[in-house]
Design a protein around this motif. Structure first.
Motif, mmCIF file in Angstrom:
data_model
loop_
_atom_site.group_PDB
_atom_site.id
_atom_site.type_symbol
_atom_site.label_atom_id
_atom_site.label_comp_id
_atom_site.label_asym_id
_atom_site.label_seq_id
_atom_site.Cartn_x
_atom_site.Cartn_y
_atom_site.Cartn_z
ATOM 1 N N SER A 1 0.821 -1.213 0.000
ATOM 2 C CA SER A 1 0.000 0.000 0.000
ATOM 3 C C SER A 1 0.855 1.264 0.000
ATOM 4 O O SER A 1 0.550 2.226 -0.716
ATOM 5 N N ILE A 2 1.914 1.276 0.792
ATOM 6 C CA ILE A 2 2.796 2.445 0.801
ATOM 7 C C ILE A 2 3.468 2.616 -0.555
ATOM 8 O O ILE A 2 3.633 3.736 -1.057
ATOM 9 N N PHE A 3 3.829 1.493 -1.185
ATOM 10 C CA PHE A 3 4.422 1.563 -2.517
ATOM 11 C C PHE A 3 3.430 2.167 -3.513
ATOM 12 O O PHE A 3 3.795 3.017 -4.334
ATOM 13 N N ILE A 4 2.172 1.749 -3.454
ATOM 14 C CA ILE A 4 1.158 2.281 -4.369
ATOM 15 C C ILE A 4 0.861 3.748 -4.058
ATOM 16 O O ILE A 4 0.628 4.556 -4.968
ATOM 17 N N TRP B 1 13.027 13.771 -3.787
ATOM 18 C CA TRP B 1 13.739 12.795 -4.608
ATOM 19 C C TRP B 1 14.596 11.876 -3.750
ATOM 20 O O TRP B 1 14.697 10.677 -4.016
ATOM 21 N N LEU B 2 15.233 12.435 -2.706
ATOM 22 C CA LEU B 2 16.023 11.599 -1.802
ATOM 23 C C LEU B 2 15.142 10.561 -1.117
ATOM 24 O O LEU B 2 15.484 9.375 -1.055
ATOM 25 N N GLY B 3 14.003 11.018 -0.599
ATOM 26 C CA GLY B 3 13.100 10.092 0.067
ATOM 27 C C GLY B 3 12.597 9.003 -0.869
ATOM 28 O O GLY B 3 12.571 7.816 -0.514
ATOM 29 N N TYR B 4 12.218 9.401 -2.083
ATOM 30 C CA TYR B 4 11.728 8.423 -3.052
ATOM 31 C C TYR B 4 12.838 7.451 -3.469
ATOM 32 O O TYR B 4 12.567 6.267 -3.726
ATOM 33 N N LYS C 1 8.759 12.072 -14.052
ATOM 34 C CA LYS C 1 10.209 11.964 -13.913
ATOM 35 C C LYS C 1 10.571 11.355 -12.561
ATOM 36 O O LYS C 1 11.463 10.500 -12.459
ATOM 37 N N LEU C 2 9.882 11.813 -11.533
ATOM 38 C CA LEU C 2 10.141 11.279 -10.194
ATOM 39 C C LEU C 2 9.845 9.784 -10.143
ATOM 40 O O LEU C 2 10.632 8.994 -9.593
ATOM 41 N N LEU C 3 8.718 9.378 -10.725
ATOM 42 C CA LEU C 3 8.320 7.976 -10.661
ATOM 43 C C LEU C 3 9.204 7.091 -11.522
ATOM 44 O O LEU C 3 9.439 5.920 -11.184
ATOM 45 N N LEU C 4 9.696 7.617 -12.635
ATOM 46 C CA LEU C 4 10.620 6.827 -13.443
ATOM 47 C C LEU C 4 11.901 6.545 -12.664
ATOM 48 O O LEU C 4 12.419 5.423 -12.665
ATOM 49 N N MET C 5 12.427 7.561 -11.971
ATOM 50 C CA MET C 5 13.577 7.341 -11.093
ATOM 51 C C MET C 5 13.233 6.331 -9.996
ATOM 52 O O MET C 5 14.011 5.413 -9.687
ATOM 53 N N PHE C 6 12.071 6.471 -9.422
ATOM 54 C CA PHE C 6 11.609 5.605 -8.341
ATOM 55 C C PHE C 6 11.582 4.142 -8.782
ATOM 56 O O PHE C 6 12.075 3.249 -8.073
ATOM 57 N N LEU C 7 11.035 3.877 -9.959
ATOM 58 C CA LEU C 7 10.929 2.510 -10.451
ATOM 59 C C LEU C 7 12.286 1.949 -10.876
ATOM 60 O O LEU C 7 12.550 0.753 -10.713
ATOM 61 N N GLY D 1 12.336 3.550 -2.915
ATOM 62 C CA GLY D 1 12.409 2.677 -4.075
ATOM 63 C C GLY D 1 13.451 1.587 -3.924
ATOM 64 O O GLY D 1 13.249 0.445 -4.372
ATOM 65 N N ALA D 2 14.574 1.894 -3.285
ATOM 66 C CA ALA D 2 15.649 0.909 -3.154
ATOM 67 C C ALA D 2 15.297 -0.227 -2.214
ATOM 68 O O ALA D 2 15.871 -1.323 -2.324
ATOM 69 N N ALA D 3 14.363 -0.011 -1.297
ATOM 70 C CA ALA D 3 14.157 -1.000 -0.239
ATOM 71 C C ALA D 3 12.732 -1.529 -0.118
ATOM 72 O O ALA D 3 12.539 -2.700 0.227
ATOM 73 N N LEU D 4 11.722 -0.718 -0.401
ATOM 74 C CA LEU D 4 10.370 -1.051 0.049
ATOM 75 C C LEU D 4 9.808 -2.315 -0.601
ATOM 76 O O LEU D 4 9.444 -3.272 0.096
#
Length: 495
Positions: A320-323, A404-407, A340-346, A411-414
């Motif tokens: 849910s947090i990921f979504i 961006w840092l938070g995302y 752009k943020l979500l592309l980096m995130f994924l 993204g790296a762990a969740l």
């Protein structure tokens, strides 16, 4: 796979335990040991509970303490279903590591296709809403249909996996997805589009449960530490989500996504042919026999199911947090910046899973779980801090650098937690199809939690709440790792 060697004191005990004295390092009985095992029938306890049960382990350690071979899983009997005890075949023995590699590749492609297509709900959301009529009611109906498709896929898979060859269901889901995506760009109307939305998300529901099947394959190939293989499977999910978003940016317009839909339809078809070409693994059989035995075996089965339910809670929070992270940033920073943020995130999400998959071979799942959850909590706190620090120190928007840092940390762990969760649960209990479905159903409630999160007016409060939930989940994992085995074994002297 670790081995355990104990000095033999009784020459007659080894045949009872399937002749593992003469087995090779993968626990594959030789022809001589198979013959020996037929000369002396297993005791009733072994037949009822399976040789990984607590009592049988006690019999080995005390009553007949001599054998050498591969260590069996430490789990107690697993509850599968009330009607499948006699219809299940014995698990295949002796499948090679090459087969495990092929199965991992097939499941990687399966997740990439049928779970990755879920990104279409966000990537071409406006176009789908326009096809459904363009009203706010149309948007609501599409989201509800997507949630129902996800839940239905989970329920169907949990029921099917304990009764029929599961690869047929996975292939069927991929083929249905291929047909649905091929015709969806040409569909119009509220109810037809609602059906298309449900058929997209049925793949997510079925794909989430299919992690249990990957664990069964690993067990049949003599592998108990399955984290690397569930990680490879989850890597397909991460790559699929990112590829759909990238293709949407490169090939789609506000009202035309035919290239994206046709491309992903082809990928789903290939995944279906790939997975159906491999033989399906067999569901764990021990619990069906254990259920028929009165007393402690049934009680332990209920305790195992309770532990799996806690895993479903963890699954619900993580997914849910990921979504939420995927769905809401457009409300804060606009559509272009959010893409752009979500592309980096994924992309970071894929890299995180790519790094963790090989590391899982030598790391305990519980420790990895806690580390990933706490890291994700740090990312949520960083994303929340972006709203405490205004854009330029005096503007109303979030600080983009902090966001961006938070995302990046999230993204790296969740989402890697989802594959680790199945590995962690399998270290405590045997995962039947029904129990895999329970964990998948936890993930399927993400639309409800996302809807609640969207109603929180202050993003700072929302992200800090997410961080707190992840810390609580980390504490729960520690509790399960420390107290879970003790609780499961409690009262085993009674049987």
């Amino acid at each position: 796979m670790a081995t355990t060697t104990v000095t033999t004191t009784s020459a007659e005990c080894a045949p009872v335990l399937f002749g593992r004295v003469l087995s090779n390092d993968r626990g594959i009985p030789t022809s001589a040991t198979m013959l020996a095992s037929t000369e002396r029938a297993p005791d009733p306890v072994g037949r009822a509970l399976g040789y990984s049960s607590p009592r049988c382990a006690h019999e080995v350690a005390v009553g007949c303490p001599s054998w050498t071979g591969s260590t069996a899983p430490s789990q107690v009997p697993t509850l599968t279903s009330s009607s499948d005890g006699e219809s299940q075949t014995m698990p295949a023995v002796g499948r090679s590591r090459r087969f495990l590699a092929l199965a991992s590749a097939a499941h990687f492609l399966l997740n990439l296709s049928i779970i990755g297509q879920g990104s279409l709900i966000g990537a071409v959301h406006s176009a789908m809403v326009d096809q459904a009529g363009g009203s706010s009611n149309a948007e609501f109906c599409l989201l509800i249909a997507a949630g129902l498709g996800d839940v239905a896929g989970n329920l169907l898979t949990g029921w099917w996996m304990d009764r029929f060859p599961c690869h047929y269901l996975f292939a069927g889901s991929a083929f249905v997805s291929a047909v649905n995506l091929a015709i969806m760009p040409h569909v119009s109307g509220l109810w037809p589009m609602a059906l298309c939305s449900a058929l997209i998300m049925q793949g997510s529901g079925i794909g989430d449960c299919s992690f249990g099947a990957m664990i069964w394959v690993a067990r049949e190939c003599g592998v108990n530490n399955d984290g690397v293989y569930t990680g490879v499977k989850n890597l397909g999910t991460c790559l699929g989500l990112g590829l759909v978003m990238s293709l949407a940016l490169a090939t789609s317009t506000a009202d035309d996504y035919r290239v994206l839909a046709y491309t992903w339809s082809s990928i789903c078809a290939v995944a279906g042919f790939t997975i159906v070409a491999l033989p399906s693994p067999s569901a764990p059989k021990e619990a069906a026999a254990a259920r028929a035995a009165p007393g402690a075996p049934a009680e332990i089965a209920r305790r195992e199911t309770a532990i799996v339910c806690t895993g479903a809670v963890l699954s619900a929070i993580v997914v849910s947090i990921f979504i939420v992270a995927l769905t809401l940033p457009a409300n804060w920073i606009g559509t272009v910046a959010s893409r752009k943020l979500l592309l980096m995130f994924l992309c970071v999400n894929f890299c995180g899973q790519f790094v963790m998959s090989p590391l899982m071979r030598g790391l305990p799942p519980a420790a990895v779980h806690v580390a990933l959850l706490l890291t994700s909590a740090l990312g949520c706190a960083s994303a929340g801090a972006a709203f405490a620090v205004s854009l330029n120190g005096d503007g109303p928007g979030p600080n983009h650098g902090m966001l961006w840092l938070g995302y990046g940390i999230i993204g790296a762990a969740l989402l890697t937690n989802f594959s680790v969760l199945f590995s962690f649960m399998s270290s405590l209990v045997n995962l039947s199809g029904a129990r895999s479905s329970i964990i998948g159903l936890g993930a399927a409630v993400n639309p409800l939690i996302c809807a609640v999160a969207s109603r929180v007016s202050n993003p700072l409060v929302m992200w800090m709440g997410c961080a707190a939930l992840l810390v609580i989940m980390a504490a729960m994992v520690i509790g399960l790792a420390v107290l879970g085995p003790v609780w499961l074994q409690k009262g085993k002297k009674n049987f």
